[in-house]
Design a protein around this motif. Structure first.
Motif, mmCIF file in Angstrom:
data_model
loop_
_atom_site.group_PDB
_atom_site.id
_atom_site.type_symbol
_atom_site.label_atom_id
_atom_site.label_comp_id
_atom_site.label_asym_id
_atom_site.label_seq_id
_atom_site.Cartn_x
_atom_site.Cartn_y
_atom_site.Cartn_z
ATOM 1 N N ILE A 32 8.727 81.279 -35.131
ATOM 2 C CA ILE A 32 9.496 82.104 -34.186
ATOM 3 C C ILE A 32 10.866 82.418 -34.770
ATOM 4 O O ILE A 32 11.546 81.527 -35.290
ATOM 5 C CB ILE A 32 9.668 81.347 -32.846
ATOM 6 N N ASP A 33 11.247 83.683 -34.695
ATOM 7 C CA ASP A 33 12.620 84.060 -35.076
ATOM 8 C C ASP A 33 12.987 85.307 -34.290
ATOM 9 O O ASP A 33 12.126 85.902 -33.628
ATOM 10 C CB ASP A 33 12.736 84.283 -36.600
ATOM 11 N N VAL A 34 14.275 85.695 -34.368
ATOM 12 C CA VAL A 34 14.727 86.791 -33.497
ATOM 13 C C VAL A 34 14.271 88.158 -33.975
ATOM 14 O O VAL A 34 14.180 89.087 -33.182
ATOM 15 C CB VAL A 34 16.271 86.790 -33.344
ATOM 16 N N SER A 35 13.992 88.330 -35.265
ATOM 17 C CA SER A 35 13.622 89.667 -35.735
ATOM 18 C C SER A 35 12.339 89.625 -36.559
ATOM 19 O O SER A 35 12.021 88.607 -37.184
ATOM 20 C CB SER A 35 14.749 90.260 -36.589
ATOM 21 N N GLU A 36 11.653 90.776 -36.555
ATOM 22 C CA GLU A 36 10.431 90.908 -37.364
ATOM 23 C C GLU A 36 10.761 90.758 -38.843
ATOM 24 O O GLU A 36 9.973 90.201 -39.609
ATOM 25 C CB GLU A 36 9.759 92.273 -37.127
ATOM 26 N N ASP A 37 11.962 91.233 -39.259
ATOM 27 C CA ASP A 37 12.360 91.116 -40.669
ATOM 28 C C ASP A 37 12.452 89.656 -41.098
ATOM 29 O O ASP A 37 11.968 89.278 -42.165
ATOM 30 C CB ASP A 37 13.750 91.749 -40.879
ATOM 31 N N ALA A 38 13.097 88.848 -40.249
ATOM 32 C CA ALA A 38 13.246 87.418 -40.571
ATOM 33 C C ALA A 38 11.875 86.760 -40.656
ATOM 34 O O ALA A 38 11.618 85.928 -41.541
ATOM 35 C CB ALA A 38 14.103 86.727 -39.510
ATOM 36 N N LEU A 39 10.968 87.150 -39.758
ATOM 37 C CA LEU A 39 9.619 86.565 -39.769
ATOM 38 C C LEU A 39 8.859 86.990 -41.022
ATOM 39 O O LEU A 39 8.147 86.185 -41.627
ATOM 40 C CB LEU A 39 8.856 86.981 -38.513
ATOM 41 N N ARG A 40 9.029 88.264 -41.396
ATOM 42 C CA ARG A 40 8.338 88.753 -42.601
ATOM 43 C C ARG A 40 8.846 88.007 -43.831
ATOM 44 O O ARG A 40 8.065 87.568 -44.681
ATOM 45 C CB ARG A 40 8.548 90.272 -42.761
ATOM 46 N N ASN A 41 10.176 87.835 -43.916
ATOM 47 C CA ASN A 41 10.724 87.071 -45.059
ATOM 48 C C ASN A 41 10.157 85.657 -45.080
ATOM 49 O O ASN A 41 9.813 85.118 -46.129
ATOM 50 C CB ASN A 41 12.254 86.981 -44.972
ATOM 51 N N GLY A 42 10.070 85.041 -43.893
ATOM 52 C CA GLY A 42 9.568 83.671 -43.807
ATOM 53 C C GLY A 42 8.116 83.566 -44.239
ATOM 54 O O GLY A 42 7.756 82.702 -45.051
ATOM 55 N N THR A 43 7.276 84.469 -43.729
ATOM 56 C CA THR A 43 5.849 84.378 -44.078
ATOM 57 C C THR A 43 5.614 84.793 -45.542
ATOM 58 O O THR A 43 4.748 84.239 -46.215
ATOM 59 C CB THR A 43 4.962 85.210 -43.118
ATOM 60 N N ASP A 44 6.440 85.734 -46.045
ATOM 61 C CA ASP A 44 6.324 86.091 -47.481
ATOM 62 C C ASP A 44 6.643 84.870 -48.340
ATOM 63 O O ASP A 44 5.974 84.619 -49.357
ATOM 64 C CB ASP A 44 7.296 87.225 -47.846
ATOM 65 N N THR A 45 7.673 84.122 -47.946
ATOM 66 C CA THR A 45 8.048 82.928 -48.730
ATOM 67 C C THR A 45 6.934 81.886 -48.693
ATOM 68 O O THR A 45 6.606 81.270 -49.717
ATOM 69 C CB THR A 45 9.367 82.328 -48.192
ATOM 70 N N ILE A 46 6.329 81.704 -47.509
ATOM 71 C CA ILE A 46 5.209 80.749 -47.416
ATOM 72 C C ILE A 46 4.082 81.191 -48.357
ATOM 73 O O ILE A 46 3.534 80.384 -49.115
ATOM 74 C CB ILE A 46 4.696 80.638 -45.960
ATOM 75 N N SER A 72 0.976 82.062 -37.197
ATOM 76 C CA SER A 72 1.209 83.310 -36.472
ATOM 77 C C SER A 72 2.709 83.427 -36.210
ATOM 78 O O SER A 72 3.455 82.463 -36.448
ATOM 79 C CB SER A 72 0.421 83.323 -35.160
ATOM 80 N N THR A 73 3.150 84.579 -35.751
ATOM 81 C CA THR A 73 4.597 84.783 -35.583
ATOM 82 C C THR A 73 4.903 85.326 -34.187
ATOM 83 O O THR A 73 4.036 85.918 -33.532
ATOM 84 C CB THR A 73 5.148 85.774 -36.638
ATOM 85 N N HIS A 74 6.130 85.135 -33.759
ATOM 86 C CA HIS A 74 6.573 85.598 -32.443
ATOM 87 C C HIS A 74 8.079 85.827 -32.465
ATOM 88 O O HIS A 74 8.795 85.036 -33.069
ATOM 89 C CB HIS A 74 6.240 84.534 -31.389
ATOM 90 N N THR A 75 8.545 86.866 -31.779
ATOM 91 C CA THR A 75 10.000 87.045 -31.664
ATOM 92 C C THR A 75 10.512 86.568 -30.307
ATOM 93 O O THR A 75 11.720 86.543 -30.084
ATOM 94 C CB THR A 75 10.420 88.531 -31.850
ATOM 95 N N ASP A 76 9.599 86.197 -29.399
ATOM 96 C CA ASP A 76 10.043 85.726 -28.074
ATOM 97 C C ASP A 76 9.894 84.206 -28.007
ATOM 98 O O ASP A 76 8.775 83.681 -28.068
ATOM 99 C CB ASP A 76 9.210 86.410 -26.983
ATOM 100 N N LEU A 77 11.029 83.533 -27.868
ATOM 101 C CA LEU A 77 11.023 82.068 -27.923
ATOM 102 C C LEU A 77 10.158 81.471 -26.814
ATOM 103 O O LEU A 77 9.302 80.611 -27.066
ATOM 104 C CB LEU A 77 12.472 81.555 -27.821
ATOM 105 N N ALA A 78 10.377 81.920 -25.573
ATOM 106 C CA ALA A 78 9.660 81.322 -24.435
ATOM 107 C C ALA A 78 8.154 81.535 -24.562
ATOM 108 O O ALA A 78 7.356 80.601 -24.370
ATOM 109 C CB ALA A 78 10.184 81.907 -23.128
ATOM 110 N N GLN A 79 7.753 82.752 -24.918
ATOM 111 C CA GLN A 79 6.303 83.022 -25.055
ATOM 112 C C GLN A 79 5.708 82.246 -26.232
ATOM 113 O O GLN A 79 4.593 81.740 -26.159
ATOM 114 C CB GLN A 79 6.061 84.516 -25.260
#
Ligand code: CAA
Length: 285
Positions: A32-46, A72-79
């Motif tokens: 989970i992170d606030v932006s799709e960009d941050a998530l993409r960077n994270g999953t690319d690094t993995i 999997s990824t999500h930008t909404d913390l609660a969900q």
């Protein structure tokens, strides 16, 4: 309790490393992170770090694929935490950011879920106090690079229950790590010992005792450290090092933890280490 579904909050260096290790060991992870960009960077690094492990024949290509499919990824913390057994928070090291996140986790995660933090210096007792389940809040402090480093500091807050501690310790072992139980104190053990050493190396540099390379060489060849303290500071991030020294200084009230003025100056200039391309050394790309 054993865990099957997990969430990691924060897709930066530590967060993606933790997600990597959880997924590689068969757990479903929502990153989970606030932006799709941050998530993409994270999953690319993995994906890159798993490819490195395949190349070194530590894992197979099929294990890499299966691991990636478990993230999997999500930008909404609660969900993102609505259906998990364990959350590991790995966001920016400030109470202003972590406090509201723990309030949301408490509201949104299932009642049975354990809320862990990868914090390197913020009080676990304080994070627990932001929730209505302090007995289910614990520190799970990993080390960079997470897929390689064996240690997890398992940090008990004042009210952390034995059940929470035992479950998290067992998980760390299942992940192939060595858990060490520590009590909640500024910097725990790792940064109480490591950061004053790094800070002292910066004082040596500032006072002209030796230059960067020579300080690092002394500690590498004389003490068998894999990286010299200034290289390590660049690797960790000079802002992170300064933040931890400030916590040690403030919370322990002893001037032996005074951050070196040169460390502060570097951070003010935006020289944050590897991540900004400049710290005690210059980095390409
Ligand atoms: N993912 C997967 N594998 C990785 C990796 C990553 N992110 N980074 C390195 N590796 C692997 C390499 O592929 C290599 O694998 P093999 O053994 O299979 O060949 C192995 O790790 C060693 O890497 P390298 O050969 O590239 O380089 P190296 O021998 O110089 O080791 C290092 C690199 C492991 C980072 C080593 O320099 C080291 O241990 N440095 C000290 C790190 C340290 O102190 N970390 C703690 C920082 S403090 C912290 O994190 C917490 C805090 O609170 C501040």
């Amino acid at each position: 309790m054993s865990f099957s579904t997990t969430a990691v909050v924060g897709a930066g260096t530590m967060g993606n490393g933790i997600a990597h290790v959880l997924a590689l060991n068969g757990l479903d992870v929502t990153l989970i992170d606030v932006s799709e960009d941050a998530l993409r960077n994270g999953t690319d690094t993995i994906a890159e770090n798993l490819a490195r492990q395949v190349k070194k024949e530590r894992i197979t290509a099929a294990e890499r694929e299966a691991t990636l499919n478990r993230v999997s990824t999500h930008t909404d913390l609660a969900q993102g935490v609505a259906d998990v057994d364990l959350v590991i928070e790995a966001v920016t090291e400030t109470t202003e950011v972590k406090g509201p996140i723990f309030e949301t986790l408490d509201e949104a995660a299932p009642d049975h879920a354990i809320l862990a933090s990868n914090t390197s210096s913020i009080s676990i007792t304080w994070l627990a106090a932001q929730t209505s389940r302090p007995e289910q809040v614990i520190g799970m402090h990993f080390f960079n690079p997470v897929p390689i480093m064996k240690l997890v500091e398992v940090v008990r807050g004042l009210e952390t229950s034995n059940g929470t501690h035992d479950a998290v310790q067992a998980l760390a072992e299942d992940l192939g790590k060595t858990p060490v139980e520590v009590n909640d104190a500024p910097g725990f053990v790792s940064n109480r010992v490591l950061m004053p050493m790094i800070n002292e190396a910066v004082f040596c540099l500032m006072e002209g005792v030796a230059d960067e390379e020579d300080i690092d060489t002394v500690m590498k060849l004389g003490m068998n450290h894999p990286m010299g303290p200034l290289t390590l500071a660049d690797f960790i991030g000079l802002d992170v090092c300064l933040g931890i020294m400030e916590v040690l200084h403030r919370e322990l009230g002893d001037d032996k933890y005074r951050p070196c003025p040169l460390l502060r100056k570097k951070v003010t200039a935006g020289h944050l280490g590897r991540k900004s391309g400049q710290g005690f050394y210059a980095y390409d790309g």
